[in-house]
Design an enzyme around this catalytic site. Structure first.
Site, PDB file in Angstrom:
ATOM      1  N   HIS A   1      -7.302  -5.801   0.585  1.00 58.61           N
ATOM      2  CA  HIS A   1      -6.155  -4.701   0.568  1.00 58.61           C
ATOM      3  C   HIS A   1      -5.468  -5.304   1.510  1.00 58.61           C
ATOM      4  CE1 HIS A   1      -4.151  -1.054  -0.221  1.00 58.61           C
ATOM      5  NE2 HIS A   1      -4.026  -0.816   1.168  1.00 58.61           N
TER       6      HIS A   1
ATOM      7  N   ASP B   1     -10.164  -5.181  -3.471  1.00 56.06           N
ATOM      8  CA  ASP B   1      -9.492  -4.058  -2.591  1.00 56.06           C
ATOM      9  C   ASP B   1     -10.368  -2.949  -2.627  1.00 56.06           C
ATOM     10  OD1 ASP B   1      -7.861  -2.033  -1.621  1.00 56.06           O
ATOM     11  OD2 ASP B   1      -6.451  -2.948  -2.599  1.00 56.06           O
TER      12      ASP B   1
ATOM     13  N   SER C   1       0.956  -1.207   0.119  1.00 53.03           N
ATOM     14  CA  SER C   1       0.117  -0.201   0.061  1.00 53.03           C
ATOM     15  C   SER C   1       0.940   1.270  -0.053  1.00 53.03           C
ATOM     16  CB  SER C   1      -0.982   0.006   1.039  1.00 53.03           C
ATOM     17  OG  SER C   1      -2.129   1.073   0.874  1.00 53.03           O
TER      18      SER C   1
END
Lengths: 290, 290
Positions: free
Chosen positions: A268, A232, A150
């Site tokens: 995610h 996600d 991320s």
């Protein structure tokens, strides 16, 4: 630059140790976790893989939840898990914002008040931490790679692109690929770097890629491995801009160098990372020659 | 008994789902995580492994940090991760004590006030939850096994010993083996069960083992797999009493049925579990016939 051992445990035959140290870069006490594989008993030096965490993470999330251990031990790779920002530096604005401040360093050097003194995670990851590790551990500085998740995927991609000769390989899980167009980036970059957006491009993977390809300065012997879940929550709405990266890669004629894998329904978080971590460690092991 | 889906993610080709439901046993809303492997697409029913967490844990710790996914997916085993106690039931005494109350159910049925209404984790794990899972998911009730960590290792061992025909196999990481002699047990059992220690033995693995062996009622076709780190802070001072279990097993002539593995320097936590989890899943897979 002395290190304090906070905690040490055994893991897959090696050691995972949490260290703290006074950072001259971020002007505060920083922590990181370091996995040293059992291979350090047989080899003078081992290769090193940097693992950069995402928003809200500390130095603990990636090692606790990623499942990195089995393959790292098998290939004899050390991994370092840095914290994601300075800590406890008395900046009031850092307290109440999930996207700016603590746990939100974005792996850049801030230029604006009140951030410019401490929020220098780019220099910390690229300069101070490598020197510290090299001075204190059996790490081979000529064999290092980088990955992240991320915000840390953004960090891995941008740091790699800005220092292509320093790392053997790069990979990312659900990275923010086009930070200056992401809501996170609009919020954070305007505070850390100011409103002059010309300064933002150097911390934006898509912009760096365009620039390097245009200048014919992109290494052609490196493959980018990127895993992205289609479930996600940050893929749509478009915080990560992964599809823009795919388009950019196509336009630049770089598809052979990018393995961007979309995984149906995956989220995610770390349940996705742990599902695919072995592929990433193998990707880096190959580049690191182990 | 209806289930509410709190969250679902993909993991190693299967799904990990957090459910909540109103429990008639604990008289409150309970949560658990359930991993269903991709194998449910090919088989009418899959075997199920119960994973019981330790003190301070919720339903999240084991699935997030244990690294169970790869082997569970490979063998097509479902895993359920229950919470470790009732929650939010307005018992003031449950708030301020790490060893009694929330996250400290010890997998028993309390008989004393103020615990006896809600702290019934034994019945929850042995009766209500199996029925709920069987009614709602493609789980084969004739093929279930049980494992746990620390307080959950105590739970796995005692629940197995009290219900030997219900589970195909049992294993534990750093279990509390002799709860009624552990400082944790002295503190918790006196509150949950009262000062009459004759009632404590049924929630004490070593005492149950002695009793069953004496009555010649211990199944002789089951192997106990137990992993214990020698660097575990709770091994010395003696909270876990693992060496007492070893002695008891020797005295009872049961060494061939107990694989108690001491791992040099390993700690009490999940970095140890994740190092050895594959061995446990394989242990259960063999007994479950997958």
């Amino acid at each position: 630059m002395s290190l304090t051992t906070v905690q040490q445990v055994k893991h897959f035959g090696g050691t995972l140790t949490k260290y703290s140290h006074e950072s001259s870069t971020t002007q505060c006490t920083m922590r990181f976790n370091l996995f040293l594989p059992r291979a350090v008993e047989q080899h003078a030096k081992v290769p090193l893989l940097y693992c950069l965490g995402g928003l809200t993470a500390t130095e603990d999330n990636f090692p606790q939840k990623s499942g990195f251990g089995a393959k790292a031990a098998e290939h004899g790779i050390a991994l370092v898990f840095p914290d994601t920002s300075p800590r406890n530096v008395g900046v009031a604005e850092a307290e109440d914002d999930n996207c700016v401040g603590y746990s939100a360093g974005f792996y850049l050097n801030a230029t604006q008040a009140p951030w410019e003194k401490n929020w220098r995670m780019y220099d910390y990851i690229v300069k101070e931490l490598p020197q510290l590790l090299e001075n204190n551990f059996p790490i081979d500085p000529s064999r290092t790679s980088i990955m992240g998740h991320s915000m840390g995927g953004h960090g891995a991609l941008t740091i790699f692109l800005k220092n292509q000769d320093r790392y053997k390989s790069v990979s990312a899980f659900a990275p923010i690929t086009n930070l200056s167009r992401s809501p996170w980036g609009l919020h954070a970059l305007s505070r850390y770097l100011g409103e002059d957006r010309s300064t933002w491009a150097e911390y934006d993977a898509v912009e760096l890629l365009k620039h390097l390809a245009g200048e014919k300065k992109l290494r052609n012997d490196v493959n980018f491995l990127i895993d992205q879940g289609t479930g996600d929550e940050y893929l749509n709405p478009d915080h990560l801009h992964t599809y823009d990266l795919v388009e950019t890669v196509k336009k630049l004629g770089l598809t052979s160098q990018f393995d961007i894998r979309f995984h149906d329904g995956y989220s995610h978080g770390y349940y996705t990372i742990s599902t695919f971590i072995n592929d990433h460690i193998e990707h880096h092991a190959k580049a690191l020659g182990v």
